[in-house]
Design an enzyme around this catalytic site. Sequence first.
Site, PDB file in Angstrom:
ATOM      1  N   CYS A 110       4.910 -12.008 -10.412  1.00 29.42           N
ATOM      2  CA  CYS A 110       3.600 -12.611 -10.688  1.00 29.42           C
ATOM      3  C   CYS A 110       2.466 -11.638 -10.361  1.00 29.42           C
ATOM      4  O   CYS A 110       2.273 -10.662 -11.053  1.00 29.42           O
ATOM      5  CB  CYS A 110       3.454 -13.948  -9.966  1.00 29.42           C
ATOM      6  SG  CYS A 110       2.093 -14.926 -10.635  1.00 29.42           S
ATOM      7  N   HIS A 214       7.861 -16.948 -11.927  1.00 24.13           N
ATOM      8  CA  HIS A 214       8.310 -17.067 -10.526  1.00 24.13           C
ATOM      9  C   HIS A 214       9.795 -17.417 -10.480  1.00 24.13           C
ATOM     10  O   HIS A 214      10.151 -18.581 -10.275  1.00 24.13           O
ATOM     11  CB  HIS A 214       7.481 -18.129  -9.788  1.00 24.13           C
ATOM     12  CG  HIS A 214       6.143 -17.658  -9.337  1.00 24.13           C
ATOM     13  ND1 HIS A 214       5.952 -16.947  -8.185  1.00 24.13           N
ATOM     14  CD2 HIS A 214       4.920 -17.786  -9.908  1.00 24.13           C
ATOM     15  CE1 HIS A 214       4.665 -16.652  -8.034  1.00 24.13           C
ATOM     16  NE2 HIS A 214       4.014 -17.150  -9.081  1.00 24.13           N
ATOM     17  N   GLU A 216      11.904 -16.997  -8.177  1.00 26.59           N
ATOM     18  CA  GLU A 216      12.338 -17.523  -6.864  1.00 26.59           C
ATOM     19  C   GLU A 216      12.226 -19.043  -6.798  1.00 26.59           C
ATOM     20  O   GLU A 216      12.933 -19.679  -6.026  1.00 26.59           O
ATOM     21  CB  GLU A 216      11.521 -16.868  -5.731  1.00 26.59           C
ATOM     22  CG  GLU A 216      10.115 -17.415  -5.503  1.00 26.59           C
ATOM     23  CD  GLU A 216       9.085 -16.970  -6.553  1.00 26.59           C
ATOM     24  OE1 GLU A 216       9.463 -16.243  -7.482  1.00 26.59           O
ATOM     25  OE2 GLU A 216       7.909 -17.380  -6.434  1.00 26.59           O
TER      26      GLU A 216
END
Length: 241
Positions: A110, A214, A216
């Site tokens: 990001c 993102h 994660e």
Amino acid sequence: MKKPIIGITGAYVKHNQHMEGVYIHQDYHKAVAANGGIPIILPFTTPETNKEMLQLCDGIILSGGEDVDPQFYSQDPHLHLGATIPERDLVEMETVKYVLENNIPLLAICRGIQILNVALGGTLIQDIPSQVTEPIQHSQLVDRGRDTHWVTISKESKLYQIFGSEKIRVNSLHHQAIDKVSDELRVVARSADGIVEAVEYIHPTTFTVGVQWHPESMTSTNVLMNQLFSEFIKSSTKVLN
Ligand code: MN
């Protein structure tokens, strides 16, 4: 085998005078631990201390956060620029140079893909809704783990090797994006409106990947994003030998 130590760059958050300091979303360290790495959080500090912290790490994640200060790509602030922390930008640009010089695996997420591009001479779109013609929605209003738009992956890329697919679904929590791409990076994924969604280092000696989404926050619902973390952490393990 020793697990690799993955340093995750920290953001700065101030709740009040008693709660002020380093912050990362827990999804980062959970994704690292779940895929074979030892996560540690790197506070942004002086360049000297930063270098000493980096020397402890086998792989680095540049995490999300504030907008990059446009002074670092020679622009004035757009009316819709968000909050910036120039001190963090400076330290993270040093981090980019350090990991590339020392062949340390890098996953830039990001804001991370943006600082990677700026550190290598590129520029940013400061605010997609007001500066891009007919953009899709990149600031999703649903849970951060949900996939909301498509990206098209270039077949000649590490990401294609990892994902095995030219079209994947990603989440989207950004209002900025790469504009002029650094000469040292190659665009390997875009959304339908042309926004850069992933880059790779043009002369890779190790894992050097930036993604605008993102991953994660998608690891509990999307096996591909675990594959991304596990490939990154495997590359970091190789550095140990
Ligand atoms: Mn997006």
